[in-house]
Every structure is written in structure tokens, then in C-alpha cells.
Design a protein around this motif. Sequence first.
Motif, short mmCIF file in Angstrom:
data_model
loop_
_atom_site.label_atom_id
_atom_site.label_comp_id
_atom_site.label_asym_id
_atom_site.label_seq_id
_atom_site.Cartn_x
_atom_site.Cartn_y
_atom_site.Cartn_z
N ARG A 10 0.88 -1.21 0.11
CA ARG A 10 0.26 -0.12 -0.13
C ARG A 10 0.87 1.47 0.05
O ARG A 10 0.59 2.28 -0.45
CB ARG A 10 -0.99 -0.02 1.17
N LEU A 28 0.83 4.38 -2.83
CA LEU A 28 0.73 5.87 -2.50
C LEU A 28 1.78 6.49 -3.06
O LEU A 28 1.90 7.52 -3.65
CB LEU A 28 0.83 5.91 -0.88
N ARG A 46 -7.17 13.79 -2.16
CA ARG A 46 -7.44 12.86 -1.24
C ARG A 46 -8.11 11.56 -1.80
O ARG A 46 -7.68 10.39 -1.80
CB ARG A 46 -8.26 13.52 -0.18
N ASP A 48 -7.18 7.60 -2.33
CA ASP A 48 -7.88 6.21 -1.94
C ASP A 48 -8.03 5.29 -3.11
O ASP A 48 -8.06 4.09 -2.89
CB ASP A 48 -9.47 6.89 -1.53
N VAL A 72 -4.92 3.46 -3.77
CA VAL A 72 -4.39 2.50 -2.85
C VAL A 72 -5.19 1.21 -2.69
O VAL A 72 -4.94 0.13 -2.48
CB VAL A 72 -3.99 3.15 -1.46
N ILE A 79 -5.27 6.12 5.23
CA ILE A 79 -4.29 6.69 4.44
C ILE A 79 -3.16 7.39 5.26
O ILE A 79 -2.10 7.43 4.76
CB ILE A 79 -5.08 7.58 3.48
N HIS A 104 -0.54 4.95 6.54
CA HIS A 104 0.23 4.68 5.65
C HIS A 104 1.27 5.61 5.28
O HIS A 104 2.53 5.56 5.27
CB HIS A 104 -0.32 4.30 4.25
#
Lengths: 222, 442
Positions: free
Chosen positions: A153, A157, A171, A175, A178, A190, A193
Motif C-alpha cells: 500500500r 501511495l 485525497r 484512496d 491504494v 491513508i 500509511h
Amino acid sequence: MRILVIEDDADLGPWLRDTLEAALGGADRVATLDEAETALKVRPFDLVVMDRRLPDGDAVTLIAKMRMLSPRPSILVLTALDDPNEIARALDAGADDYLAKPFEPVELIARARAVLRRNQLDQKGVTSVSNLRFDTFARTAYVDDQPLILPRRELALLEALMRRAGQVVLRESLDNAVYGFDDEIQSNAIDAHLSRLRKRLREAGCRAEIKALRGIGYLMAE
Amino acid sequence: MRMLLKRSIASSAAMLLGGLISALLCCLFVGFIAFYGDDGDVAQSDVATEIKRSVRLDEAGRPLLTPTGRLIAFQRQFPQLWYVVSTPRGSLSYGAVPPRVRGGLGLPDASEARSAYDASGPEMQLLGSTRAEDDPAMLIALGGAVYTSTEVVLSLLREPDIPSTLLAAVMAIIILTTILVVPALIVRPVRRAAAAAEEIGAREGARLPVDRQPSELKPLALAFNRALDRIDAATAEQRRFLSNAAHELRTPLTRLRTRLERVEDREIKAELVGELQSLSATVTMLLQLARLTSQPTEMQPIDLVSVVREATAREVPTALASGVDIELRGEGPVMVSGSAQAIGIGLSNLVRNAIQHGGSGGRVVVEVAASRRVSVIDFGPGIGTAYGGRTVMEPFARGKQDSAGTGLGLAIVAQVAALHGAGLSMEETPGGGTTVTLSFPQ
């Protein structure tokens, strides 16, 4: 690096050529669409910086033709027309970005670098910010040419941020990048991560920085 | 009449029709009264009916009279009235019965109603009538009663029969339908044309259909379309002018900027570049303002949060370069009807203004509330009381004379607000700074 400047203005044309040559290397300048087509036949260019209005016509047709070239040059359109519809037409035809006249020399160089980076990403699958490099084909990140091992993940990102380096990544598009269709998106996941990714990059000696913009998104900055 | 027509064609047509029908009915009524005279049979028929109601037979079979109120009224109304009621057993009479009747008009033989006229004079005159009522054994002969025209009508109204009631009802329905339906039919093509015109709205190139219009409306539709042609041509001309102006203004500015690179003195160069940048910003905003005021805006349902987020994201590089933290608050979607492009331009100007004038506060907050309000909040020095209110929203008004910026930003925002029927307000941020709020209509 080879750059073609298409600009009919007697002051701006040579200045563009000199400025781009000083910053990125090797630039030629032509003043008409006709000359531009000849130049493009003679040799390949990595970057074309062009005016929209030229003495022998609107450059939109040339943009469409250049898209067919291989290797395809990155195209940065300089425009004195700031009508959003005109800008959309140029981008639809295949321009990588546009810059409204008048502009600051630093902005010109930054945009030129950004379109080159994106084109390189398309053709070679590689993009870099400062000493951080990302290979999208191998899906590997490098800091100072040392591969960086990242969980799935965090890698996704980083890829989303690197693909649009220097720009705000909203944003919701993070999402989407990922999490797959079936994944249940947890709020704040998020952020967790990202903070782990930041720590890993810092520890590896990365000088590029992920800036968080609350409510808006994230940005990979030098 | 002209005033009526101004109000509504349909209601004036209805009133006109109503008036005409009433006038027609009045004429008929007056004509009826004037020309329909009674030679006695109407009045005498009424009186005979009343006599019959007043008469009963005694045990011996002789007629006995107990006059009803109406019969008494008739007797008072017609001084010449006479009547004879006879049965095989006896008879009774009232008034001056003519000798001929008294002498016997062949009454006992009469088995059906009939009238006797005096034909000796130039005008025929009803002498009397003989009426065989349901009881053929009783005969009523009478005379001397003649209605005036008015009385004939009153008598008809007093005792309406089924056929005349039906006739009146049918007439009333026809009149009402005429008054209601005819004006609606007349107005229908007008309404249809108005609806078509409404549908055109701000769409460029759309025209009223001319072929389907009735001939009276065709010139109107043609004239309307010609006006639209002129508006479209003017819009296209304006657009051409704007893009030419943009080109003609920006090209020399760009040329000037490149020449400034050759200035050796760093201080002078920085100053000139600053001046040129503010001139360039003015040109950009003037063109934006001109475009917003001159071109029709297409309204669509849009999510304010995502439009504002994208506009704010565009200004992030400027904010970072000025060392300003920028933050967006608000959960979507917040739907409004509007133009994403125009709102985006307005928001960019607000955020840029906040960074420029309130950036010293180090923070700019953009807030989208579910009540369809968008606020751009800075924590800088504020606009100051002297320039509060509307003035800063007019073109070229500035908060402070020495501050950077062109004073056009808020005029653009005010134009965007006006396009959307949104409210625009400016107030002090609690603790210092400026808050500009756009409130979209519910």
C-alpha cells in the motif's frame, strides 16, 4: 536533451531558446508552422515549447501531428489566450501542459521539467524528484540509486504521488490508488500509511518531501 | 381595454366574450318584451288555472268559489276580468260577464278549450276563452285579462316548465364553455411560443421554431430569432475581441519580461519585475472579469466541495511559495446549481487574495458548510474599517493603497456571486484577519 522552440516573436523566440538551453541544454528555434514541420522531420526532439498563434496558422493541428511521432516529444504550449475553452482544445489535441503568457522564467523551467518528467514516465516508466526515483515498470523506488523496500500500500501511495510530483494529488484519488474496488476503505488509514512512508523515506536519506494539505490532498515536493 | 390586454390576453378575451354574450341576451330580452305582446291567452290561461284551484263542488254538484290569494291578486290586477264557472248542476260568475256569454256561448257543448274573438273592430280582441279542465263536467269561461309584455316574462319565470329549464341550462353551459375555452384556445400558441423561448435560455445558437407558429405569431418569432442572431453575433464578436485583446496585451508583456532579464542592476530588476507582475495580474483579471460579464454561463448541479477543493489545490503552489499553510474544511457533497468554471475562478481569486493580504498570518482556511456557504478565512491584518462594506468589491478598489494586488479580485468574486444569485459578505475573522463568505441560494 534536444528542445524545439516554435515562436514567431523576434524578442521572445531567441530568449526562450537561450533560457531553455541554459537550463536544460540544446535548443533550436523556428518561427512558423512550416519551419517547425521541417525541423521535426530532420531530427527527434525531447521537448517542444510552442506558441499557439503563429503567422501561418493555429498550432493545434501541429500538436495533433506531433502526437503521432515516435519518440513523442513533450509539448508545452505557451498561450496568450487564457480562454478555458482554448486551453482545453490544446490539451485535448495532445499538449502535455500550457503556460499562460506572461510567465516567470523559473515557472517556464519548472513546467518544462515537469512535462519532461511525465513524458519520461510514459516512455521509460521512470520519474524522479530530487534524489528519489520511481520506476513504474519495475514498481521500485530508489533513493540515491539504492532500492527501497516498501509494503504494497505504501508503494501504491508513493507511485500515485510520484506520477503527479509537484502537483496536489487529491485525497480521493489517493484512496482510489491504494484501495481496490472490493477493499473496505478505513478512514485515516491513508494517513497512517503516509506517516510510515514518510518515516521510511526520511530514514533512507530522501530529500524529497510529502507535504500534507489538510482537506485538500498531498504533494510530492523537492 | 389596453390595460386589460396588458394583464392577460386570455382574461381579456374571456371578459370580452362574456360582455358580448350578455349584451346579446339583453337585446333578445328587450326584443322579446317589446314585440311579444299578449292578446289575452297567456294571462287568461293563468287566471283559468287559478280559478280551477279556487273552485270546489258542493254536495249538490254546484261550484263553490274560495278565491286563492293569487286569484284575488288577478282580480285586482285586471279590473275588466270576468269569469263564469259552470257545471251541469249550476254556475257562478264574477265581474261584468258580457251578455253574449251570459246568453249562452254554447258553453255546455264545449268539450275542449277554445277562444272567442271580437272581429268587428280593426284589431282582433279576445273576447273570452272557454276551457275544458280535466273535469269535462266543469267549464270555465273568462275574459278581460291581458298581460303587459313584462308581465308575460314574469309569468314565465314564475312557473318554469321542464323544456324551458332545460333550454336555459344548455344555454348556460354553452356560454360558460365559450367563455372558458375560446380564450384558452386563442392563447395556447402564445404560451407554447413563450415556453419554447424560455427553454432557449442561455444556449447559444438555439432558435424559436417558426414553421409551427400561427401566422400572427410568425413575425414575432422571426423578430425574436433575429434579435438572438444579433446577440449571438455580438457574443462571438466579444469573444473574438477578448481573445485578441488578451493576445495583444500579453504578448508585449511577455516580450517586456524577457527584456527585463537583461537588466544588470538586481534591485532595479526586482522592482521592475514586481511592477510587471502586478500589471500582468491586472490584465489576467480584467480578461476574466470581461469574460464573466459578457458570456452566458451554463448552470449545472455541481458539488461545491469538489469544485472548491480543485480550485484550492490549484493555489497550493502559490501558498507553499509564500510559506502559507492552506487547509480545506467541509464534507461533501454540497450540491448547488452553478458553473464550476466560474466558481473555480472566483475561489482562486479569493484564495490568492487571502494568501497575498492575509498570508502574514501563516494560515488560510477554506470552509464549505452544508448550508451552501463557502468561506475563505485568513488571519492577517484584516481589511480595516475604512474600507469595510461594498467598496472593496467594486473594480479597482483596494484595501490599502500600498498593498500589492490589483483590486480586481473581489470584483470578479462579486460577479461570480451575482451570476449565481449568491450573497457575498466580508467580515473580520475573530482574533484578526478577513473572512470572505459566498452564500449560495437554497
